[in-house]
Design a protein around this motif. Structure first.
Motif, PDB file in Angstrom:
ATOM      1  N   ALA A 172       9.497   4.791   3.475  1.00  0.00           N
ATOM      2  CA  ALA A 172       9.719   4.099   4.695  1.00  0.00           C
ATOM      3  C   ALA A 172       8.576   3.076   4.893  1.00  0.00           C
ATOM      4  O   ALA A 172       7.474   3.640   4.773  1.00  0.00           O
ATOM      5  N   PRO A 173       8.750   1.904   5.388  1.00  0.00           N
ATOM      6  CA  PRO A 173       7.634   1.219   5.612  1.00  0.00           C
ATOM      7  C   PRO A 173       6.517   1.632   6.560  1.00  0.00           C
ATOM      8  O   PRO A 173       5.244   1.618   6.450  1.00  0.00           O
ATOM      9  N   GLY A 174       7.014   2.145   7.758  1.00  0.00           N
ATOM     10  CA  GLY A 174       6.040   2.767   8.807  1.00  0.00           C
ATOM     11  C   GLY A 174       5.175   3.874   8.290  1.00  0.00           C
ATOM     12  O   GLY A 174       4.006   3.894   8.421  1.00  0.00           O
ATOM     13  N   SER A 175       5.790   4.638   7.711  1.00  0.00           N
ATOM     14  CA  SER A 175       5.141   5.988   7.125  1.00  0.00           C
ATOM     15  C   SER A 175       4.149   5.473   6.019  1.00  0.00           C
ATOM     16  O   SER A 175       3.170   6.066   5.763  1.00  0.00           O
ATOM     17  N   SER A 176       4.687   4.744   5.041  1.00  0.00           N
ATOM     18  CA  SER A 176       3.844   4.151   3.995  1.00  0.00           C
ATOM     19  C   SER A 176       2.455   3.322   4.618  1.00  0.00           C
ATOM     20  O   SER A 176       1.320   3.974   4.223  1.00  0.00           O
ATOM     21  N   GLU A 177       2.619   2.770   5.463  1.00  0.00           N
ATOM     22  CA  GLU A 177       1.550   1.962   6.001  1.00  0.00           C
ATOM     23  C   GLU A 177       0.509   2.806   6.688  1.00  0.00           C
ATOM     24  O   GLU A 177      -0.654   2.733   6.476  1.00  0.00           O
ATOM     25  N   ALA A 178       1.034   3.607   7.539  1.00  0.00           N
ATOM     26  CA  ALA A 178       0.258   4.830   8.396  1.00  0.00           C
ATOM     27  C   ALA A 178      -0.476   5.756   7.193  1.00  0.00           C
ATOM     28  O   ALA A 178      -1.612   6.068   7.075  1.00  0.00           O
ATOM     29  N   ALA A 179       0.268   6.063   5.804  1.00  0.00           N
ATOM     30  CA  ALA A 179      -0.428   6.866   4.769  1.00  0.00           C
ATOM     31  C   ALA A 179      -1.416   5.993   4.184  1.00  0.00           C
ATOM     32  O   ALA A 179      -2.504   6.368   3.916  1.00  0.00           O
ATOM     33  N   LEU A 180      -1.477   4.818   3.897  1.00  0.00           N
ATOM     34  CA  LEU A 180      -2.220   3.712   3.320  1.00  0.00           C
ATOM     35  C   LEU A 180      -3.646   3.658   4.248  1.00  0.00           C
ATOM     36  O   LEU A 180      -4.719   3.789   3.861  1.00  0.00           O
ATOM     37  N   ALA A 181      -3.356   3.749   5.697  1.00  0.00           N
ATOM     38  CA  ALA A 181      -4.176   3.848   6.571  1.00  0.00           C
ATOM     39  C   ALA A 181      -5.061   4.794   6.771  1.00  0.00           C
ATOM     40  O   ALA A 181      -6.530   5.029   7.050  1.00  0.00           O
ATOM     41  N   GLU A 182      -4.553   6.081   6.511  1.00  0.00           N
ATOM     42  CA  GLU A 182      -5.001   7.309   6.513  1.00  0.00           C
ATOM     43  C   GLU A 182      -6.016   7.470   5.542  1.00  0.00           C
ATOM     44  O   GLU A 182      -7.286   7.950   5.441  1.00  0.00           O
ATOM     45  N   LEU A 183      -5.540   6.884   4.216  1.00  0.00           N
ATOM     46  CA  LEU A 183      -6.232   7.204   3.026  1.00  0.00           C
ATOM     47  C   LEU A 183      -7.464   6.250   3.066  1.00  0.00           C
ATOM     48  O   LEU A 183      -8.497   6.552   2.656  1.00  0.00           O
ATOM     49  N   GLY A 184      -7.176   5.061   3.793  1.00  0.00           N
ATOM     50  CA  GLY A 184      -8.548   4.173   3.908  1.00  0.00           C
ATOM     51  C   GLY A 184      -9.480   4.806   4.922  1.00  0.00           C
ATOM     52  O   GLY A 184     -10.845   4.779   4.530  1.00  0.00           O
ATOM     53  N   HIS A 185      -9.179   5.266   5.941  1.00  0.00           N
ATOM     54  CA  HIS A 185      -9.850   5.979   6.807  1.00  0.00           C
ATOM     55  C   HIS A 185     -10.738   7.319   6.268  1.00  0.00           C
ATOM     56  O   HIS A 185     -11.761   7.543   6.614  1.00  0.00           O
ATOM     57  N   ALA A 186     -10.033   7.924   5.242  1.00  0.00           N
ATOM     58  CA  ALA A 186     -10.578   9.085   4.478  1.00  0.00           C
ATOM     59  C   ALA A 186     -11.586   8.855   3.417  1.00  0.00           C
ATOM     60  O   ALA A 186     -12.374   9.452   2.736  1.00  0.00           O
ATOM     61  N   GLY A 187     -11.683   7.309   3.208  1.00  0.00           N
ATOM     62  CA  GLY A 187     -12.738   6.934   2.082  1.00  0.00           C
ATOM     63  C   GLY A 187     -11.996   6.212   0.788  1.00  0.00           C
ATOM     64  O   GLY A 187     -12.831   5.767   0.141  1.00  0.00           O
ATOM     65  N   ALA A 188     -10.827   6.187   0.837  1.00  0.00           N
ATOM     66  CA  ALA A 188     -10.212   5.645  -0.439  1.00  0.00           C
ATOM     67  C   ALA A 188     -10.316   4.045  -0.077  1.00  0.00           C
ATOM     68  O   ALA A 188     -10.344   3.292   1.087  1.00  0.00           O
ATOM     69  N   VAL A 189     -10.561   3.269  -1.298  1.00  0.00           N
ATOM     70  CA  VAL A 189     -10.518   1.912  -1.272  1.00  0.00           C
ATOM     71  C   VAL A 189      -9.026   1.646  -1.509  1.00  0.00           C
ATOM     72  O   VAL A 189      -8.166   1.822  -2.409  1.00  0.00           O
ATOM     73  N   ILE A 190      -8.581   0.809  -0.640  1.00  0.00           N
ATOM     74  CA  ILE A 190      -7.023   0.315  -0.737  1.00  0.00           C
ATOM     75  C   ILE A 190      -7.042  -1.264  -0.953  1.00  0.00           C
ATOM     76  O   ILE A 190      -7.362  -2.188  -0.395  1.00  0.00           O
ATOM     77  N   THR A 191      -6.338  -1.509  -2.156  1.00  0.00           N
ATOM     78  CA  THR A 191      -6.456  -2.742  -2.760  1.00  0.00           C
ATOM     79  C   THR A 191      -5.439  -2.967  -3.775  1.00  0.00           C
ATOM     80  O   THR A 191      -4.443  -1.994  -3.979  1.00  0.00           O
ATOM     81  N   GLU A 192      -5.365  -4.107  -4.334  1.00  0.00           N
ATOM     82  CA  GLU A 192      -4.271  -4.497  -5.299  1.00  0.00           C
ATOM     83  C   GLU A 192      -4.928  -4.405  -6.661  1.00  0.00           C
ATOM     84  O   GLU A 192      -6.132  -4.619  -7.151  1.00  0.00           O
ATOM     85  N   SER A 193      -3.913  -4.049  -7.798  1.00  0.00           N
ATOM     86  CA  SER A 193      -4.695  -4.154  -9.090  1.00  0.00           C
ATOM     87  C   SER A 193      -4.930  -5.582  -9.437  1.00  0.00           C
ATOM     88  O   SER A 193      -5.925  -5.375 -10.421  1.00  0.00           O
ATOM     89  N   GLY A 194      -4.450  -6.504  -9.087  1.00  0.00           N
ATOM     90  CA  GLY A 194      -5.050  -7.909  -9.450  1.00  0.00           C
ATOM     91  C   GLY A 194      -6.578  -8.080  -9.060  1.00  0.00           C
ATOM     92  O   GLY A 194      -7.342  -8.943  -9.559  1.00  0.00           O
ATOM     93  N   ALA A 195      -7.264  -7.084  -8.161  1.00  0.00           N
ATOM     94  CA  ALA A 195      -8.448  -7.358  -7.947  1.00  0.00           C
ATOM     95  C   ALA A 195      -9.537  -7.089  -8.914  1.00  0.00           C
ATOM     96  O   ALA A 195     -10.361  -7.369  -9.425  1.00  0.00           O
ATOM     97  N   LEU A 196      -8.940  -6.243 -10.106  1.00  0.00           N
ATOM     98  CA  LEU A 196      -9.568  -6.064 -11.101  1.00  0.00           C
ATOM     99  C   LEU A 196      -9.715  -7.298 -11.801  1.00  0.00           C
ATOM    100  O   LEU A 196     -11.046  -7.305 -12.413  1.00  0.00           O
ATOM    101  N   GLU A 197      -8.670  -7.943 -11.957  1.00  0.00           N
ATOM    102  CA  GLU A 197      -8.946  -9.307 -12.858  1.00  0.00           C
ATOM    103  C   GLU A 197     -10.016 -10.238 -12.341  1.00  0.00           C
ATOM    104  O   GLU A 197     -10.712 -10.923 -12.995  1.00  0.00           O
ATOM    105  N   GLU A 198     -10.045 -10.179 -10.715  1.00  0.00           N
ATOM    106  CA  GLU A 198     -10.957 -11.033 -10.073  1.00  0.00           C
ATOM    107  C   GLU A 198     -12.265 -10.727 -10.327  1.00  0.00           C
ATOM    108  O   GLU A 198     -13.597 -11.447 -10.576  1.00  0.00           O
ATOM    109  N   GLN A 199     -12.642  -9.227 -10.318  1.00  0.00           N
ATOM    110  CA  GLN A 199     -13.826  -8.774 -10.605  1.00  0.00           C
ATOM    111  C   GLN A 199     -14.510  -8.999 -12.036  1.00  0.00           C
ATOM    112  O   GLN A 199     -15.522  -9.296 -12.327  1.00  0.00           O
ATOM    113  N   GLU A 200     -13.485  -9.054 -12.943  1.00  0.00           N
ATOM    114  CA  GLU A 200     -13.780  -9.323 -14.522  1.00  0.00           C
ATOM    115  C   GLU A 200     -13.909 -10.918 -14.553  1.00  0.00           C
ATOM    116  O   GLU A 200     -14.760 -11.228 -15.613  1.00  0.00           O
TER     117      GLU A 200
END
Length: 201
Positions: A172-200
């Motif tokens: 569900a969108p709401g619980s998925s957004e909450a999960a990503l927010a929780e992970l970010g607060h816990a220290g995970a980096v929340i990003t898109e895979s395309g960010a790797l191409e930008e870094q390279e």
């Protein structure tokens, strides 16, 4: 290299038309394969998990059976039963790119990849230690359940964790957004895979 990729539960029963299918599940399967086609060499090890539930019992109350109605929090309709088509990887996921296969939930509830073992009964913690892994990227299904639990456990084990939002899909969108927010607060980096191409670049 000290980085691993965790591919969480990209199985037929968790993709469209499956017993617990999520919207976008098949796209995640194809997207992970495409991503690994470009970035397989970035990872020392690629680890894929599957729910692999017992066919002989309710898996510790995880399955709602008989007259019991699933609450979709702790109890669920039967899914990913060992040896069934629903438990197999989605065909769009190229399993030839996977080094280690983890099975979890064999007779008991299990959400995190850390609750499973490989074919030699080794735990994920043992695998990470033996391979010298310090960084983990997490993709797969479902954002608000097994992806969340696996990423939180990786953080608990002292790993540097990234979750690629374009390579996960949730119930569900709401619980998925909450999960990503929780992970970010816990220290995970929340990003898109395309960010790797930008870094390279």
């Amino acid at each position: 290299m000290t980085r691993a990729l965790f591919i969480i539960d990209v199985q037929n029963d968790f993709t469209e038309e499956g017993a617990l299918g999520v919207d976008g599940g098949a796209a995640v399967a194809a997207g992970v394969t495409e991503f690994l086609g470009r970035h397989r060499d970035d990872y020392r090890v690629v680890v894929a998990s599957r729910d692999w539930h017992s066919s002989e019992n309710d898996n510790g109350g995880h399955f709602a059976v008989g007259d019991m109605d699933p609450d979709f929090v702790d109890s669920w309709p039967p899914h990913c039963v060992e040896g069934t088509e629903g438990a197999e990887y989605h065909p769009a996921l190229d399993t030839g790119l996977v080094d280690v296969h983890i099975r979890k939930g064999q007779g008991v509830p299990a959400y995190s990849i850390f609750e499973g073992t490989d074919d030699a009964a080794a735990t994920v913690s043992e695998l990470l230690t033996s391979r010298g892994i310090t960084d983990i990227d997490v993709v797969g299904l479902a954002t608000d359940y097994c992806v969340r639990a696996s990423a939180l456990d990786a953080l608990e084990h002292g790993q540097h964790v990234r979750v690629f939002t374009d390579l996960v899909a949730g119930v569900a969108p709401g619980s998925s957004e909450a999960a990503l927010a929780e992970l970010g607060h816990a220290g995970a980096v929340i990003t898109e895979s395309g960010a790797l191409e930008e870094q390279e670049a």
